[in-house]
Every structure is written in C-alpha cells, then in structure tokens.
Design an enzyme around this catalytic site. Structure first.
Site, mmCIF file in Angstrom:
data_model
loop_
_atom_site.group_PDB
_atom_site.id
_atom_site.type_symbol
_atom_site.label_atom_id
_atom_site.label_comp_id
_atom_site.label_asym_id
_atom_site.label_seq_id
_atom_site.Cartn_x
_atom_site.Cartn_y
_atom_site.Cartn_z
ATOM 1 N N ASN A 151 -10.774 -2.823 -5.998
ATOM 2 C CA ASN A 151 -9.967 -1.914 -6.827
ATOM 3 C C ASN A 151 -10.620 -1.576 -8.170
ATOM 4 O O ASN A 151 -10.203 -0.632 -8.842
ATOM 5 C CB ASN A 151 -8.555 -2.466 -7.055
ATOM 6 C CG ASN A 151 -7.660 -2.363 -5.845
ATOM 7 O OD1 ASN A 151 -6.723 -3.143 -5.665
ATOM 8 N ND2 ASN A 151 -7.918 -1.395 -4.970
ATOM 9 N N ASP A 155 0.833 -1.205 0.000
ATOM 10 C CA ASP A 155 0.000 0.000 0.000
ATOM 11 C C ASP A 155 0.868 1.256 0.000
ATOM 12 O O ASP A 155 2.006 1.234 0.470
ATOM 13 C CB ASP A 155 -0.900 -0.029 1.246
ATOM 14 C CG ASP A 155 -2.016 0.993 1.158
ATOM 15 O OD1 ASP A 155 -2.261 1.538 0.064
ATOM 16 O OD2 ASP A 155 -2.641 1.255 2.197
#
Ligand code: FPP
Length: 247
Positions: A75, A27
């Site tokens: 996503n 991330d």
C-alpha cells in the site's frame, strides 16, 4: 409480530460451532467512493465505520480472534495523500474507539513492521496495545504494513539467527516451532477468511496461516458490509465439512 430478517439470520448460527478466528481483507473502499464521485479517503472513512460495527458484532458473537487487513506492505505505492489519510483514520479510530474496546475486554495487537508507520500513528497504536494488553474476551489483530511473504522471510531470518546463536537446532525446526517466528505466534490460524468487493485473490494476506482456512468471497464493497454479511459468511462456513487433509 413481524420478524427482523437480521435477527432471523443470526439465529441460524450454531453458537457451538463458531469459527474461533475470522480474518477479513477489507477491500472496495476506493470503488465505493468512486461510485459516489467522492475522494478515495471518503471510502476509507466509511470503511472505518464498518470496522467499528464489525468489531462490536464479532465480540458480541463471541468470536475469539478477528484479524483485519488495514495496510499492506504494497500500500506504500499509493499516493501520499491517501497513505496519510489512512494513517490519520487509524489514529481517529483509536481515539474514538479505544475506551469502548477496552471496556469490552478486547485486546488490540498488530501484525506487520510498525517501524515504518509514521510516528504520530505509531504512538497511538502503542497506546492501544498497552492499554488493552491484559484483555481476554477477543483479540483484534490489525495488519499494518503487513505482507505474508515479508512475514515469512522475517521469520526465516530470525530463525537462522537463532540457529547461529545456538538457541535452536535445525532438527527442532518444524511447524510447531516455526510458528513462534511469525507475528501470529500467540493466535491460532484463521478458520474463516472473508474478502468482500468481488476480487478472488489473497493479496499477500496471512499466506502461511491460511493453509486450511475456509474462504468466503462476496461482491459487497467493504463500506457496505453489514452485520448480516458476517452472519451469512459464518452460516456458510458452518455448512462446510472441514477435513484438514483427512477423509
Ligand atoms: C482496500 O480498499 C482498503 C484499504 C487499503 C484500507 C483499509 C482501511 C480501512 C477500512 C480504514 C481504517 C482501518 C482501521 C483498522 C480503523 P481499496 O482502497 O483497495 O479499494 P478499491 O480496490 O475499491 O480501490
């Protein structure tokens, strides 16, 4: 002679008590790019370079399983250009790295529903899986269109179907048999989960498998994640006393 601090850190690792399976939520690519006034895809590209480095380091260390969260079921909510950019990067990664991965005896596998991944990327992923299927040094398990809840629901549906077909009885359903309905049926649960970038959450990653996993969080953004950070996470992990619910 001057000592290299990274080597010193590596030497602190107890090679007899390595985590067998390390999982990483990669991330912070977007924030890394934003800080440099670059487009988000530049952050993902730098993140891909860290994938290349960390796969190499993990394999040299003799880590047996490395799971990376590359694309989640959530996503798809991102802008189309970013999704396309990520798929292209994945293809680029395979084109650049497959030879070396294969030479290093690493087996690529994925978790997630690949049917939604665009054809051009799916073809490359399949080539990587097929080429490396008999490799034995390390498993590189990539989460692609992966979500922990989605995995559990799919597992339950497929189990119910098998019960309906008489392939398994309800009485036989337990943790051992249910594991066979997960993407990770062939791999042990993660011992260590690493999440960089300062977020203190799991974000739907390997929900079923992390029951007794040790977590290591850090503020470093994924594109800045270096081998020393992996060593720090492992050293920290080795200081912990895992009891698995016992005393
Ligand atoms: C999260 O950062 C990262 C991703 C959604 C993608 C991870 C992909 C890669 C590292 C590159 C390709 C992968 C492989 C396996 C070759 P973010 O965009 O959410 O960052 P932010 O929270 O700072 O916005």
């Amino acid at each position: 002679m001057e000592r290299n601090p990274v080597t010193e850190l590596r030497e602190k690792i107890d090679m007899d008590r390595l985590p067998s399976h390390i999982a990483i939520i990669m991330d912070g690519n977007g924030r890394w790019a934003k800080k440099r006034l670059l487009p988000r895809t530049a952050g993902h590209r730098e993140g891909m370079k860290r994938v290349i480095d960390i796969v190499q380091v993990a394999s040299e260390l003799n880590i047996k399983y490395l799971s990376l969260y590359a694309f989640s079921t959530e996503n798809w909510k991102r802008p189309k250009e970013e999704i396309d950019g990520l798929m292209k990067l994945l293809v680029e990664y395979i084109r650049i790295e497959l030879d070396r991965i294969h030479r290093n005896n690493i087996k690529i596998q994925t978790m997630g529903d690949l049917s939604k991944i665009p054809e051009f990327a799916r073809k490359e992923i399949k080539r990587a899986i097929d080429t490396t299927q008999n490799n034995t040094k390390m498993v590189l398990n990539i989460g692609l269109n992966y979500g922990g809840r989605d995995e559990i629901i799919r597992g339950i549906k497929s189990l119910l179907e098998d019960i309906r077909m008489g392939k398994i009885n309800i009485e036989e359903v337990d943790e051992g048999s249910f594991k066979n309905y997960l993407y990770t049926k062939d791999i042990p649960d993660p011992d260590l989960l690493i999440r960089p970038s300062g977020e203190l959450r799991i974000s739907n990653f390997m929900l079923y498998q992390i029951a007794y996993t040790e977590f290591w969080f850090s503020d470093i953004l994924w594109p800045d994640f270096k081998e020393e950070h992996l060593y720090m996470a492992i050293i920290d992990y080795q200081r912990r006393n895992r009891r698995f619910g016992g005393i």
